[in-house]
Design a protein around this motif. Structure first.
Motif, PDB file in Angstrom:
ATOM      1  N   MET A 113       0.837  -1.184   0.000  1.00 45.81           N
ATOM      2  CA  MET A 113       0.000   0.000   0.000  1.00 45.81           C
ATOM      3  C   MET A 113       0.879   1.243   0.000  1.00 45.81           C
ATOM      4  O   MET A 113       1.855   1.304   0.730  1.00 45.81           O
ATOM      5  N   SER A 114       0.508   2.214  -0.808  1.00 44.66           N
ATOM      6  CA  SER A 114       1.320   3.432  -0.866  1.00 44.66           C
ATOM      7  C   SER A 114       0.835   4.447   0.158  1.00 44.66           C
ATOM      8  O   SER A 114      -0.298   4.375   0.637  1.00 44.66           O
ATOM      9  N   THR A 115       1.685   5.412   0.453  1.00 47.38           N
ATOM     10  CA  THR A 115       1.280   6.490   1.358  1.00 47.38           C
ATOM     11  C   THR A 115       0.138   7.295   0.742  1.00 47.38           C
ATOM     12  O   THR A 115      -0.711   7.809   1.462  1.00 47.38           O
ATOM     13  N   THR A 116       0.114   7.377  -0.586  1.00 41.48           N
ATOM     14  CA  THR A 116      -0.988   8.077  -1.246  1.00 41.48           C
ATOM     15  C   THR A 116      -2.312   7.391  -0.907  1.00 41.48           C
ATOM     16  O   THR A 116      -3.309   8.035  -0.600  1.00 41.48           O
ATOM     17  N   HIS A 117      -2.278   6.065  -0.959  1.00 42.88           N
ATOM     18  CA  HIS A 117      -3.483   5.299  -0.651  1.00 42.88           C
ATOM     19  C   HIS A 117      -3.852   5.436   0.832  1.00 42.88           C
ATOM     20  O   HIS A 117      -5.028   5.593   1.176  1.00 42.88           O
ATOM     21  N   ILE A 118      -2.846   5.388   1.706  1.00 42.06           N
ATOM     22  CA  ILE A 118      -3.117   5.540   3.144  1.00 42.06           C
ATOM     23  C   ILE A 118      -3.699   6.929   3.417  1.00 42.06           C
ATOM     24  O   ILE A 118      -4.627   7.077   4.211  1.00 42.06           O
ATOM     25  N   ASN A 119      -3.165   7.937   2.721  1.00 36.71           N
ATOM     26  CA  ASN A 119      -3.710   9.279   2.909  1.00 36.71           C
ATOM     27  C   ASN A 119      -5.171   9.356   2.463  1.00 36.71           C
ATOM     28  O   ASN A 119      -5.974  10.079   3.051  1.00 36.71           O
ATOM     29  N   GLU A 120      -5.503   8.572   1.444  1.00 39.10           N
ATOM     30  CA  GLU A 120      -6.905   8.550   1.009  1.00 39.10           C
ATOM     31  C   GLU A 120      -7.789   7.866   2.058  1.00 39.10           C
ATOM     32  O   GLU A 120      -8.918   8.298   2.308  1.00 39.10           O
ATOM     33  N   ILE A 121      -7.229   6.817   2.676  1.00 41.02           N
ATOM     34  CA  ILE A 121      -7.946   6.163   3.785  1.00 41.02           C
ATOM     35  C   ILE A 121      -8.201   7.188   4.896  1.00 41.02           C
ATOM     36  O   ILE A 121      -9.290   7.260   5.451  1.00 41.02           O
ATOM     37  N   MET A 144      11.923  -1.377   7.064  1.00 38.27           N
ATOM     38  CA  MET A 144      11.868  -1.124   8.504  1.00 38.27           C
ATOM     39  C   MET A 144      10.558  -1.669   9.056  1.00 38.27           C
ATOM     40  O   MET A 144       9.509  -1.522   8.437  1.00 38.27           O
ATOM     41  N   ARG A 145      10.662  -2.323  10.202  1.00 35.71           N
ATOM     42  CA  ARG A 145       9.457  -2.819  10.865  1.00 35.71           C
ATOM     43  C   ARG A 145       9.102  -1.880  12.009  1.00 35.71           C
ATOM     44  O   ARG A 145       9.940  -1.609  12.859  1.00 35.71           O
ATOM     45  N   VAL A 146       7.879  -1.401  12.007  1.00 41.31           N
ATOM     46  CA  VAL A 146       7.418  -0.483  13.035  1.00 41.31           C
ATOM     47  C   VAL A 146       6.356  -1.197  13.874  1.00 41.31           C
ATOM     48  O   VAL A 146       5.409  -1.761  13.324  1.00 41.31           O
ATOM     49  N   GLY A 205       7.718   5.607   0.325  1.00 36.15           N
ATOM     50  CA  GLY A 205       6.277   5.813   0.401  1.00 36.15           C
ATOM     51  C   GLY A 205       5.493   4.533   0.161  1.00 36.15           C
ATOM     52  O   GLY A 205       4.279   4.555   0.064  1.00 36.15           O
ATOM     53  N   ILE A 206       6.200   3.412   0.088  1.00 36.94           N
ATOM     54  CA  ILE A 206       5.522   2.120  -0.069  1.00 36.94           C
ATOM     55  C   ILE A 206       5.561   1.397   1.275  1.00 36.94           C
ATOM     56  O   ILE A 206       6.589   1.379   1.959  1.00 36.94           O
ATOM     57  N   THR A 207       4.431   0.794   1.636  1.00 34.61           N
ATOM     58  CA  THR A 207       4.331   0.117   2.927  1.00 34.61           C
ATOM     59  C   THR A 207       3.639  -1.233   2.758  1.00 34.61           C
ATOM     60  O   THR A 207       3.108  -1.537   1.707  1.00 34.61           O
ATOM     61  N   ASN A 208       3.639  -1.995   3.836  1.00 36.35           N
ATOM     62  CA  ASN A 208       2.679  -3.086   4.003  1.00 36.35           C
ATOM     63  C   ASN A 208       1.859  -2.742   5.230  1.00 36.35           C
ATOM     64  O   ASN A 208       2.411  -2.505   6.299  1.00 36.35           O
ATOM     65  N   LEU A 215       7.630  -0.589   6.538  1.00 40.42           N
ATOM     66  CA  LEU A 215       8.026   0.503   5.659  1.00 40.42           C
ATOM     67  C   LEU A 215       9.029  -0.081   4.673  1.00 40.42           C
ATOM     68  O   LEU A 215      10.100  -0.533   5.056  1.00 40.42           O
ATOM     69  N   LEU A 216       8.639  -0.057   3.393  1.00 45.35           N
ATOM     70  CA  LEU A 216       9.351  -0.847   2.405  1.00 45.35           C
ATOM     71  C   LEU A 216      10.247   0.045   1.542  1.00 45.35           C
ATOM     72  O   LEU A 216       9.755   0.730   0.654  1.00 45.35           O
ATOM     73  N   GLY A 217      11.533   0.034   1.815  1.00 45.44           N
ATOM     74  CA  GLY A 217      12.432   0.687   0.893  1.00 45.44           C
ATOM     75  C   GLY A 217      12.991   2.021   1.308  1.00 45.44           C
ATOM     76  O   GLY A 217      12.368   3.061   1.120  1.00 45.44           O
TER      77      GLY A 217
END
Lengths: 85, 382, 442
Positions: free
Chosen positions: B73-81, C100-102, C128-131, C141-143
C-alpha cells in the motif's frame, strides 16, 4: 554473575580474544557461541553483557533476517560485498 | 536533494537517543464508542456482507464497514484512507489481521454515505480501491508475503498471485454463500514467513532446483563456514574447485539430493542463487484451519504438487482454486470447513470432485510423520 | 509518462480487486509531480524503478533482490531487513532498498493524525511504499537507504513516541486480535496484555536473546482470529472455567427465526438460501461433545462436558455468552513446517488468570521459565517446538514446574517404553548381585 562477566574490561577482552582467534575462518557468531567464553554464567546475563558491547562499539550485529549474529566491528567481507562501504 | 538531518549525530549515536519505548498506546487510538464500551459488548450482527453492527450493553451501536486492501500500500493510498476516515469516522480507522480496513461509525444514518463513498472509489486502471466485503461465510482477504517485490528467496510473487486469485474469488468476497468461512493464505517460499500451513487453501511458492554455485566469486563475497552452517539439511560442505582457466579456488560443494530449496544459504551468501524460471512455481495446499470450532485445528495438505509460474495471471493456479471452492460450496454442509468436508467425504473423493490429479508427489515421505498419513485401514472409497 | 514499460504488470490493473500495480503507479506519479514540495531523501523515481524491477521478475520468473546483513539501528539487533537489487544500473532508485518494521499498536486501531505523520515521514525519507501490515503484525516501511535508517528512527522515537518491531533472533513483535475492545467473545483484554508483554520485554524484542525467533500471539477466544495456535511459539488463547450464560428467551427467538436473530450473527446472509434455522441440527447436532439438549423450550448445557469450542456461541451470540470466570490457556511450540515439519501449539497451561493488577505475574513466570530453558538448551536456529520434540514434553513440564495432567495429551502414549528416572523407582538402581545370587543360582 561470574567475576569475568562482571568485570567489563575483562569480559570485553575475553570476547575479543575469542573472536580474534576464530576470525581466520569466520567472523559471525551466534549468541550461544559466547556461552563457552563464560561457562559459569546464565545465558540471560551473557546476552546483556554482549549486547552492551555492541553499544560500546566493540561488536556489531549481522542479521540473516531470521537470525542475528555477532562479529567484531568492521571485520569480515560481508559488508563490502553488500556495497555499504 | 540535500540531506536533512533530524539531529542524529552518527559520531555520537547514543546522544539524546530514545530507545525501548515500544508501540503507541492503543488507548490513544480507540474511537470514543470503543473506549466507552470496551469489555461491555453484548452482541454483533453482520447486516450484509462487509457491514457489521456491534451492540453494547449500554445500547450504544457501532457500525463497521470492512473493505479489502492490497497489503502492499502506498502512502498516497493511506492518505486517502485518512481522508475517508476524517470525513465519516471522526478520524478513526483500523486494520484487521487479514489486511482488511475497517471504517467505523457510531450511528446507522452515517452508514449509507460511508458505503457509497467507499464503493465509488476506483483506481485509474479500473479496480476498486475499497471493495466492501470479507465477512461471514465467504472468502476474506488473502494474507501473504513479499514475493518478487522485496524478497530474496521467493519462488513466486506475492502481490500478483493474490491479485489474480482475489479477482477470481471476488464474488465470494462480497457474498456469504459458502458453508463456512474460507481462508486463503499465500507464502512465497517454503520458509513461510507468513505461516500458511493451517489455511483452507494455501498458495505456496516453491523452488525445485538446488542453488547454483558461483565458484569464482564465492570466497570473495561470503564466508564459507557461514554458508555451510546455514544449511538445515547439512547438504553443503567446503570444497576446493578448479575454474575453467585452471586456477584452484576455495568454494563449496552441494549434495543436491539433500537440498530442500530453502534458500538459507543464499541469505548468507549471494554466490548461491537458487531462483529459476522453470524450477520455480506454486504448490497448492488445502484443508487446514486454526479455529477450534467443532473440530480441532488442522494442517493443510498438499493437493497440487506443482504449477508453473504463469505471469501475470497464474490461470492454472486460479482455475484449480476455483474448482476447489466450487466443489466445496456444492458439497459441504452448513458450518463445515473445507478440511472437515474433505475428511468426511474422503480425500479420494476430494480429488475426484475438485478434478485434481493425485500424483506420487502427494504421498508424504518427509521424516517420521509421513507414516501417519498413509492409510492403515480397509475403509476407503473407490 | 512511466519511466519503464510494464506490459505484464499492466495486466494486473484490470479486475475488481484493488490493484497494487495501479497503486504503485499512482505513487510514482505523485512523487514525480511532487505537489507537496517534499524534499525527498531517497531517489524520487524509486517507485518507478520498483515497478521496473518487478516487471523484470515477471518477465524472468525470478527475483532480483539480494539479502543484506544490516540489522537495525544502532544498538538494536532487529527491526530492519537489508535489501539490495541485483540490477542497480538499470534500477538505481532501488539499489539500496531496506525494510523497517514499526511496532503496530494493539488491535491495529489508528487515528488519521498518526497515520498522516507516518506517511509524511515515509514520503520524506523512504519510498512511500508500505505493508499494512506484515505477516508478524508490524507496519512495514518498504524501501529506504542506509543513511535514512537512523533518521527515520529518530523521528519515530522523538516526534511520534513510536518504536521499531523485532526481527532476527529476537522476540518478534507480539500481535493480538482486537479482544474485548469490540468483541463479545473475547475472554480477556488482549490489547492490554499484548502491550504489557511488548513493553515488559523490550530488551528481548530489540536485542538478540535467543537461539532463533520467538513469537507471542494473543487470541481472545478459541476462534483464533490471529491464528496464534498455528504460528506462535507461545500462544495465549482466552477461555473460561464456569458455565456458558444462557438467555432462554433469546434461544427461542433463534428457534422462531425472529428478526434480528440470524444464525451465526448473519454470517450466512448471501446468495444461498440455507432454509430456516434448525437448532437441533445446526447447534445440538454439531456440538463436538453433544453436551446440549433442548426440551420444553429450554436449552440445557452440560458444562462439565463442554470443551468451549465456541460453535454454539458463534451461532447464537445473542443467546449464549462466554462464562464469567475467564482467563487464558497457554499453548507452546507452534511453527511453520521448516525444518522438521509443521507443529501446532501444544497445551501447556490449561487455565491461567489474566491479572493486570499484579503485572500478569502468573503469565510472565511461565514465559521466563520457558525462555531460561530454551536459551540454555536450544541449539542455534532451533525453535521452541523443536526443542520440546527433542527433549520431551516432560522436560518442558519440569522446567515450568507444571504438573502433568490428562489435558496435556490427546491420548496417553501407545508404547510402554517409559524411561524411568532412578529416583522414581523404589530402592534405586544400585543392587547387590551377591544377595541376588543367594536365591538365584548362576
Amino acid at each position: 554473575m561470574s567475576e569475568l562477566l562482571d568485570n567489563k574490561e575483562e569480559a570485553v577482552k575475553a570476547v575479543v580474544a575469542f573472536l580474534t582467534k576464530k576470525s581466520k575462518n569466520k567472523t559471525k557468531f551466534y549468541l550461544k557461541d559466547f556461552y563457552k567464553v563464560f561457562p559459569d554464567d546464565k545465558p540471560r546475563q551473557i546476552k546483556k553483557v554482549v549486547n552492551k558491547m555492541v553499544e560500546t562499539g566493540e561488536l556489531e550485529f549481522w542479521s540473516s533476517g531470521s537470525t542475528t549474529m555477532y562479529g567484531l566491528k568492521g571485520v569480515g567481507i560481508q559488508h563490502s560485498s553488500e556495497g555499504e562501504e | 536533494m540535500a540531506f536533512i538531518s533530524t539531529g542524529y549525530n552518527p559520531e555520537k549515536p547514543m546522544e539524546n537517543r530514545i530507545t525501548d519505548i515500544g508501540p503507541k498506546d492503543y488507548n490513544d487510538f480507540y474511537p470514543p464508542v470503543i473506549k466507552k464500551n470496551k469489555g461491555k459488548w453484548s452482541h454483533h450482527e453482520i447486516l450484509e456482507p462487509g457491514v457489521l453492527v456491534h451492540v453494547a450493553d449500554s445500547g450504544d451501536e457501532l457500525y463497521t464497514v470492512r473493505v479489502g486492501g492490497a497489503r502492499l500500500m502506498s502512502t498516497t493510498h493511506i492518505n486517502e484512507i485518512c481522508e475517508i476516515a476524517d470525513k465519516h469516522c471522526d478520524g478513526h480507522v483500523r486494520f484487521t489481521t487479514r489486511n482488511n480496513i475497517e471504517f467505523m461509525v457510531d450511528s446507522k444514518d452515517k452508514l449509507e454515505p460511508l458505503k457509497n463513498d467507499l464503493a465509488s472509489r476506483k483506481f485509474d486502471g479500473g479496480s476498486f480501491k475499497f471493495p466492501i466485503g470479507g465477512t461471514g461465510a465467504g472468502i476474506t482477504n488473502i494474507v501473504h508475503t513479499q514475493g518478487w517485490i522485496h524478497c530474496h528467496t521467493p519462488a513466486t510473487d506475492g502481490s500478483g498471485t493474490v491479485k489474480a486469485a482475489m479477482d477470481v474469488l471476488f464474488n465470494d468476497f462480497q457474498d456469504q454463500r459458502l458453508p463456512a468461512q474460507l481462508r486463503v493464505s499465500m507464502a512465497c517460499c517454503l520458509n513461510m514467513c507468513g505461516a500458511v500451513h493451517c489455511s483452507d487453501i494455501a498458495i505456496l511458492g516453491y523452488h525445485r532446483k538446488p542453488p547454483m554455485i558461483d565458484h569464482e566469486y564465492l570466497d570473495k563475497v561470503c564466508e564459507i563456514p557461514l554458508a555451510v552452517s546455514a544449511c538445515p539439511t547439512a547438504a553443503i560442505k567446503p570444497s576446493k574447485q578448479k575454474l575453467a582457466d585452471g586456477t584452484e579456488v576455495k568454494s563449496i560443494a552441494i549434495k543436491n539430493e539433500r537440498c530442500m530449496y530453502c534458500g538459507n544459504c543464499y541469505t548468507m551468501c549471494p554466490s548461491l542463487p537458487l531462483a529459476d524460471t522453470e524450477g520455480d512455481g506454486i504448490v497448492l495446499m488445502a484443508g487446514g484451519k486454526v479455529s477450534n470450532r467443532i473440530s480441532d485445528p488442522k494442517f493443510s495438505k498438499v493437493v497440487v504438487g506443482f504449477i508453473p509460474n504463469e505471469m501475470p495471471r497464474w490461470t492454472t493456479m486460479t482455475d484449480a482454486i476455483s474448482r476447489m471452492v466450487n466443489a466445496y460450496a456444492n458439497g459441504a454442509n452448513k458450518y463445515e470447513r473445507l478440511g472437515d468436508w474433505a475428511d468426511r467425504i474422503g480425500w479420494e473423493k476430494f480429488f475426484e470432485v475438485c478434478e485434481l490429479e493425485f500424483t506420487h508427489h502427494l504421498i508424504d515421505d518427509f521424516r517420521q510423520q509421513a507414516y501417519m498419513s498413509w492409510r492403515q485401514s480397509t475403509q476407503f472409497k473407490f | 509518462m512511466a519511466k519503464h514499460e510494464t506490459p505484464l504488470l499492466d495486466q494486473l490493473e484490470s479486475g475488481p480487486w484493488p490493484s497494487f500495480v495501479s497503486d504503485l503507479k499512482q505513487q510514482a506519479e505523485v512523487r514525480a509531480k511532487n505537489e507537496e514540495g517534499v524534499e525527498f531523501q531517497i531517489p524520487v523515481d524509486c517507485v518507478d524503478d520498483l515497478l521496473g524491477i518487478l516487471e523484470l521478475s515477471y518477465k524472468h520468473g525470478r527475483t532480483h533482490w539480494k539479502h543484506g546483513g544490516i540489522v537495525g539501528v544502532f544498538g538494536y539487533g532487529g527491526g530492519v531487513i537489508g535489501r539490495y537489487c541485483d540490477q542497480p544500473e538499470m534500477f538505481p532508485g532501488v539499489e539500496h532498498f531496506h525494510t523497517m518494521r514499526v511496532n503496530q499498536p494493539a488491535g491495529k486501531y489508528y487515528t488519521t493524525e498518526y497515520l498522516r505523520q507516518l506517511t509524511a515521514l515515509w514520503d520524506l525519507r523512504g519510498s512511500g511504499i508500505t505493508n499494512m501490515h506484515g505477516a508478524t503484525g508490524d507496519i512495514i516501511l518498504l524501501g529506504t537507504t542506509t543513511p535514512q535508517l537512523e533518521e527515520v528512527f529518530w523521528t519515530l522515537t522523538h516526534d511520534m513516541n513510536q518504536d521499531l518491531g523485532g526481527s532476527g533472533s529476537n522476540l518478534r513483535t507480539p500481535a493480538d486480535c482486537l479482544g474485548t475492545s469490540r468483541c463479545e467473545y473475547a475472554c480477556y483484554d488482549t490489547n492490554a496484555l499484548v502491550t504489557f508483554l511488548t513493553q515488559e520485554y523490550q530488551d528481548e524484542l530489540h536485542r538478540p536473546a535467543f537461539p532463533y525467533k520467538f513469537k507471542f500471539k494473543l487470541d481472545g477466544c478459541s476462534n483464533c482470529c490471529v491464528a496464534s495456535i498455528a504460528r506462535s511459539d507461545m500462544s495465549f488463547i482466552g477461555t473460561w472455567k464456569d458455565d456458558i450464560r444462557i438467555d432462554q428467551d433469546a434461544v427461542n427467538k433463534y428457534v422462531e427465526n425472529a428478526d434480528g436473530y440470524p444464525a451465526n450473527a448473519g454470517a450466512f446472509r448471501g446468495s444461498k438460501d440455507w432454509g430456516p434455522f434448525d437448532l437441533e441440527k445446526e447447534v445440538l447436532g454439531l456440538c463436538p461433545t453433544r453436551c446440549m439438549k433442548f426440551e420444553n423450550k429450554k436449552l440445557f448445557i452440560d458444562n462439565a462436558n463442554c470443551t468451549r469450542c465456541m460453535h454454539c456461541i458463534n451461532v447464537m451470540p445473542r443467546a449464549l455468552k462466554i462464562g464469567k470466570e475467564t482467563g487464558l490457556s497457554i499453548l507452546v511450540g507452534a511453527k511453520a513446517p521448516i525444518l522438521d515439519g509443521a507443529q501446532m501449539g501444544s497445551l501447556l497451561v490449561p487455565f491461567i488468570e489474566v491479572n493486570p493488577d499484579n503485572d500478569y505475574e502468573a503469565i510472565t513466570e511461565v514465559i521466563e521459565n520457558v525462555w531460561d530453558w530454551w536459551m540454555e538448551e536450544g541449539k542455534n536456529r532451533e525453535r521452541l517446538g523443536e526443542l520440546i520434540m527433542r527433549q520431551g514434553f516432560q522436560k518442558l513440564l519440569s522446567v515450568t514446574g507444571i504438573k502433568a495432567a490428562p489435558q496435556h495429551v490427546q491420548y496417553p502414549r501407545t508404547n510402554p517404553y517409559i524411561f524411568w528416572k532412578e529416583d522414581e523407582v523404589e530402592g534405586g538402581w544400585e543392587r547387590d548381585v551377591d544377595e541376588y545370587r543367594k536365591h538365584h543360582l548362576r
